[in-house]
Design a protein around this motif. Structure first.
Motif, PDB file in Angstrom:
ATOM      1  N   LEU A  19       0.826  -1.206   0.000  1.00 58.30           N
ATOM      2  CA  LEU A  19       0.000   0.000   0.000  1.00 58.30           C
ATOM      3  C   LEU A  19       0.862   1.259   0.000  1.00 58.30           C
ATOM      4  N   GLY A  23       0.005   2.322  -3.448  1.00 58.03           N
ATOM      5  CA  GLY A  23      -1.288   2.926  -3.166  1.00 58.03           C
ATOM      6  C   GLY A  23      -2.381   1.900  -3.368  1.00 58.03           C
ATOM      7  N   GLU A 102      -0.491   4.078   5.935  1.00 58.93           N
ATOM      8  CA  GLU A 102      -1.050   3.477   4.726  1.00 58.93           C
ATOM      9  C   GLU A 102      -2.481   3.001   4.964  1.00 58.93           C
ATOM     10  N   THR A 105      -4.783   5.962   5.278  1.00 56.68           N
ATOM     11  CA  THR A 105      -5.089   6.484   3.949  1.00 56.68           C
ATOM     12  C   THR A 105      -6.116   5.605   3.243  1.00 56.68           C
ATOM     13  N   LEU A 106      -6.017   4.310   3.438  1.00 57.69           N
ATOM     14  CA  LEU A 106      -6.951   3.388   2.800  1.00 57.69           C
ATOM     15  C   LEU A 106      -8.384   3.672   3.216  1.00 57.69           C
ATOM     16  N   VAL A 112     -10.964   4.524  -3.625  1.00 59.65           N
ATOM     17  CA  VAL A 112     -10.226   3.692  -4.569  1.00 59.65           C
ATOM     18  C   VAL A 112     -11.079   3.539  -5.830  1.00 59.65           C
TER      19      VAL A 112
END
Length: 228
Positions: A19, A23, A102, A105-106, A112
């Motif tokens: 990730l 990303g 990470e 952020t997800l 996404v």
């Protein structure tokens, strides 16, 4: 069964590492397989990329929610005020967010592309607001809330799910405390986005102290005094 569980743990560990490099939008089962377990082993537990993303999202929500719940339990056991409990749980979420940027952020970053979170993620995602709601509700019941300086006029804005999470509709003069709580919650996440993504480092000298200050200011909106 043991092998499947082992493959799931390995695939998620590799995916979390990726990730930060790719990303969430760049994460694929093939990329996970290239960095660790065989593609067939990954697909055995996560047939599609979205299945893996959902597993990562559930883990992130549950881990951050657990950090807040543990902090609140410790503060409550220590006999802390509702305001002090609020500060403790928000600090816990901040600590988790900086330790796991990470995953933060997800769940709190840009959507996404092509991914739509399934209904199964809702209970895990609700753990964060549930902690905040419980603190405010218990403060209300204990007489620790200060009534708002003014009632903001307008039509009812809440969905039934929000009132259910809070434990029912509060009476006057706190009839809009759930709406105010949602403002607190959204402000908290926005503040963390600013801090995790380094949007405040060039504005304030001490980001941790500013975080506490911002929580204290936001808490006034629901009638809580945060000790600093």
């Amino acid at each position: 069964m043991v092998d499947s569980a082992s493959h799931a743990v390995t695939a998620k560990a590799v995916a979390r590492r990726l990730l930060g490099e790719l990303g969430a939008a760049g994460l694929t089962l093939e990329a996970v397989a290239a960095a660790g377990p065989a593609l067939a082993d990954v697909q055995a537990v996560y047939p599609q990329r979205d299945d893996l993303l959902t597993a990562l999202i559930l883990d992130a929500y549950n881990a951050s929610g657990a950090a807040m719940e543990d902090a609140d339990r410790a503060a409550r056991d220590a006999g802390e005020s509702a305001g002090a409990r609020l500060l403790a749980v928000t600090r816990a979420l901040r600590g988790w967010s900086f330790a796991h940027p990470e995953e933060f952020t997800l769940v709190y970053g840009s959507p996404v592309p092509g991914y739509h979170a399934p209904q199964e993620t809702v209970p895990a995602a609700s753990r964060t607001p549930a902690v905040l709601a419980a603190i405010v509700r218990e403060a209300l019941e204990a007489g620790e809330l200060t009534p708002p300086a003014r009632k903001v006029p307008g039509p009812p804005l809440l969905r039934p799910e929000a009132l259910e999470l809070f434990g029912g509709a509060p009476g006057e003069p706190f009839s809009d405390v759930v709406e105010r709580g949602i403002v607190l919650w959204s402000g908290l996440i926005g503040l963390l986005v600013f801090q995790v993504f380094s949007r405040t480092h060039d504005s304030v000298r001490d980001e941790a102290a500013f975080f506490d200050y911002a929580v204290a200011v936001a808490a006034e909106g629901v009638g809580l005094v945060v000790p600093l």
